[in-house]
Motif scaffolding. Structure first.
Motif, short mmCIF file in Angstrom:
data_model
loop_
_atom_site.label_atom_id
_atom_site.label_comp_id
_atom_site.label_asym_id
_atom_site.label_seq_id
_atom_site.Cartn_x
_atom_site.Cartn_y
_atom_site.Cartn_z
N PRO A 65 -5.85 13.13 -8.02
CA PRO A 65 -5.83 13.25 -6.55
C PRO A 65 -6.99 12.53 -5.88
N ASP A 66 -8.12 12.42 -6.55
CA ASP A 66 -9.24 11.70 -5.93
C ASP A 66 -10.09 11.02 -7.01
N ALA A 67 -11.06 10.24 -6.56
CA ALA A 67 -11.85 9.42 -7.48
C ALA A 67 -12.63 10.26 -8.48
N ALA B 219 -8.71 17.23 -2.57
CA ALA B 219 -8.72 15.79 -2.27
C ALA B 219 -8.35 15.54 -0.82
N GLU C 195 -10.14 11.74 0.30
CA GLU C 195 -10.35 10.66 -0.67
C GLU C 195 -9.06 10.04 -1.17
N MET D 185 -11.95 13.28 -9.66
CA MET D 185 -11.04 13.81 -10.69
C MET D 185 -10.57 12.69 -11.62
#
Lengths: 95, 317
Positions: A30-32, B309, B314, A34
């Protein structure tokens, strides 16, 4: 947001100091942050790396789908760019 | 977009055929025949599903491993299987089929996993037998796949094979400890080998003359060796290893054939193979139920990660 909406990240791993990062594979996250953690668990379980980059796949601009593309043609007809193109008289050293 | 004329289609096919013939790799953005793509997705998905379903029979013994050493090893191995699943789902994704879609097909029984995981792990010795025989058979199958014509699959297999050799060795070592232990431990090891031997031989798939996909896969260099050839290679490898273990293999017909330079072995019960494949193995129902439950129970983790997120803005990619 379901996992299928999670962006795809390309993972690059530097295997040891002095070498450049090399593409290892890809994963969804989901994001950088993770993506980095998952990449650590997935691609460096056996000390394969000392540094990881993750890049959203959509941010990569690729040359072309076809590796035989004319894009690379200009370099194919310039053999004089290679040292083996030149004849060196026998006995000449350190050249 | 310009329409693809018959001529360009033929040129694409010719370029693909030439690359395969020259032992070059096909990469994701290259043109490839639809049937090649479909065959790869089917095979890679089945392979990925096998890796993650294969976590279950072994995870069954993590809490009851006989020592902290064995427990740490087993956890590392089960974690590897999850990793192997991910490498393979990623490889399938390069062909345009995402993990969610494949998992859905697994959960609804539209895609299969290796039948071997429909057998139960009844004793601790089964963990050793799986490492030695099941992972051993997998390695025999998978080493040639490192040279598969599809680049991302071949690269995933290189990683997997490196890690599998730890799996096989830890299994062998564990079985050896049991075999050299008390008479009860020795008997337990022998019993596990007796139960896992024949299903392991079935892992190579039906005999060559009954294998429906083999010929085309060999022509495309997805497969490099036939089922029977790999099965024979595996038997030849195992016999001396069993001797070193001090355990026997449950086949009265197993003997060295000087003329062939291979071990002869008895007939395989293919009725059992097809029966387990159709869903009538001892654990088919249990494996899928547990897989679905794990997926559903993990939903909150995925949701939490997504919410985090989204909040931090992000997930822009």
């Amino acid at each position: 947001m379901t996992t299928s909406d999670w962006p795809l990240w390309e993972v690059f791993v530097r295997s040891r100091r002095g070498l450049s990062h090399t593409h290892a594979g890809s994963l969804h996250a989901p994001d950088a942050q993770m993506a980095l953690r998952n990449a650590r668990d997935l691609y460096t379980r056996r000390s394969e790396g000392v540094s990881i980059w993750v890049v959203p796949s959509t941010e990569i601009t690729a040359s072309s789908p076809d590796e035989k593309d004319p894009f690379f043609e200009p370099s194919a007809d310039k053999p004089y760019r290679h040292p083996t193109f030149y004849e060196v008289p026998e006995g000449v050293k350190n050249l | 977009m310009t329409a693809v004329t018959a001529d360009t289609q033929e040129a694409y096919q010719a370029a693909f055929d030439a690359a395969v013939a020259a032992d070059e790799r096909i990469e994701p953005r290259d043109w490839m025949p639809e049937a090649y793509r479909a065959t790869l997705v089917r095979q890679i998905a089945q392979h990925a599903h096998s890796e993650i379903i294969g976590m279950q029979p072994e995870a069954n013994w993590i809490t009851r491993a006989p020592s902290l050493r064995r427990k740490a090893i087993l956890m590392a191995k089960v974690q590897d299987e999850a990793g192997h699943g991910l490498y393979l789902y990623s490889a399938a994704e390069t062909l345009g089929t995402g993990r969610d879609e494949l998992l859905d097909k697994l959960h609804t029984g539209r895609q299969k996993y290796s039948s071997i995981f429909n057998y139960p792990t009844l004793t601790w010795a089964d963990v050793g037998a799986i490492g030695w025989l099941v992972d051993g058979a997998a390695i025999t199958n998978q080493v040639p796949l490192c040279r598969c014509s599809y680049g991302p699959y071949a690269r995933a297999m290189v990683r997997i094979c490196k890690e599998e050799s730890f799996h096989q060795r830890q299994g062998y070592e564990s079985l050896l400890a049991l075999s050299r232990g008390t008479p009860e431990q020795h008997a337990m090891a022998q019993d596990a080998v007796n139960r896992w031997w024949w299903p392991s031989l079935m892992m190579f798939g039906p005999p060559d003359d009954e294998s429906s996909h083999s010929e085309q896969s060999m022509a495309w260099k997805i497969k490099r060796h036939s089922n029977d050839e790999l099965r024979q290679r595996f038997v030849d490898i195992c016999v001396p290893q069993a001797e070193a273990l001090g355990l026997s293999l449950p086949d009265p017909d197993l003997r060295w054939n000087e003329e062939r330079g291979h071990y002869d072995f008895g007939p395989i019960d293919w009725t059992e193979f097809w029966d387990v494949l159709k869903g009538n193995g001892p654990c088919n129902e249990q494996r899928i139920t547990q897989r679905r439950r794990a997926h559903e129970d993990g939903a909150w983790v995925r949701e939490a990660a997504a919410a985090y997120a989204a909040k931090h803005g992000e997930a822009t990619a």
